[in-house]
Scaffold this motif. Structure first.
Motif, PDB file in Angstrom:
ATOM      1  N   LEU A   1       0.838  -1.197   0.000  1.00 43.62           N
ATOM      2  CA  LEU A   1       0.000   0.000   0.000  1.00 43.62           C
ATOM      3  C   LEU A   1       0.877   1.252   0.000  1.00 43.62           C
TER       4      LEU A   1
ATOM      5  N   ALA B   1       2.399   1.688  -3.465  1.00 42.12           N
ATOM      6  CA  ALA B   1       1.410   2.228  -4.409  1.00 42.12           C
ATOM      7  C   ALA B   1       1.185   3.714  -4.148  1.00 42.12           C
TER       8      ALA B   1
ATOM      9  N   ALA C   1       0.696   6.244   2.769  1.00 39.78           N
ATOM     10  CA  ALA C   1      -0.287   5.160   2.858  1.00 39.78           C
ATOM     11  C   ALA C   1      -1.563   5.651   3.537  1.00 39.78           C
TER      12      ALA C   1
ATOM     13  N   THR D   1      -4.423   5.534  -8.018  1.00 38.88           N
ATOM     14  CA  THR D   1      -3.724   4.790  -6.962  1.00 38.88           C
ATOM     15  C   THR D   1      -4.365   3.432  -6.723  1.00 38.88           C
ATOM     16  N   ASP D   2      -5.674   3.363  -6.850  1.00 41.21           N
ATOM     17  CA  ASP D   2      -6.356   2.079  -6.677  1.00 41.21           C
ATOM     18  C   ASP D   2      -5.910   1.098  -7.756  1.00 41.21           C
TER      19      ASP D   2
ATOM     20  N   THR E   1      -3.043   1.125  -9.308  1.00 40.35           N
ATOM     21  CA  THR E   1      -1.665   0.759  -8.972  1.00 40.35           C
ATOM     22  C   THR E   1      -1.655  -0.290  -7.863  1.00 40.35           C
ATOM     23  N   ARG E   2      -2.451  -0.066  -6.827  1.00 43.46           N
ATOM     24  CA  ARG E   2      -2.526  -0.992  -5.687  1.00 43.46           C
ATOM     25  C   ARG E   2      -2.993  -2.369  -6.141  1.00 43.46           C
TER      26      ARG E   2
END
Length: 156
Positions: free
Chosen positions: A34, A37, A45, A116-117, A119-120
């Motif tokens: 996390l 990402a 984070a 970002t989601d 990427t995560r």
């Protein structure tokens, strides 16, 4: 570590402590991913988690956000302040109580959440390499563990 556990604890308790240690390590690994990402998008984070919570709970109050983050109001307020300055979050006064504020994502914040989601999820995609039967079994066991721990917590 295992040798120490064998000497100090009975067999059943060794197993419980081993499970606890494994969950801690999994939690740490998830948090590290996390963080990775988030850093790819110049976030911490915790800021990434704030984006997720605000995405799921638009117009949330600071105290509610702090509860969901398991943080104090002042710590949460500092995180939100930085996100407001970065134009990711907006504070708005409520109509019912002009002293109360709600928090919402800006368009920029929503777009950053999407990026970002993705990427995560991409970093977590290797988990899909587990066979489907193992995925289902893991999910079933985790739900059982959660149910037992929640029940224990309520009884304590």
């Amino acid at each position: 570590m295992r040798n120490i556990l064998r000497r100090e604890y009975p067999v059943g308790e060794q197993w419980i402590l081993g499970i606890f240690q494994t969950y801690r390590e999994v939690n740490q690994a998830f948090f590290q991913l996390l963080s990775k990402a988030a850093s790819k998008h110049k976030l911490t984070a915790l800021q990434l988690i704030v984006l997720r919570v605000l995405r799921e709970h638009p117009e949330i109050r600071l105290t509610e956000l702090a509860e969901k983050l398991n943080l104090g109001n002042s710590t949460t307020s500092g995180i939100v302040d930085r996100m407001v300055k970065a134009s990711l979050v907006e504070r708005e006064r409520t109509k019912q109580d002009r002293r109360a504020m709600t928090l919402t994502l800006t368009d920029k914040g929503m777009e950053l959440w999407r990026e970002t989601d993705a990427t995560r999820l991409n970093l977590l995609r290797p988990l899909l390499d587990l066979p489907e039967d193992d995925q289902r079994e893991l999910e079933r066991i985790q739900q059982d563990v959660l149910r037992i721990l929640r029940q224990s917590r309520e009884e304590a």
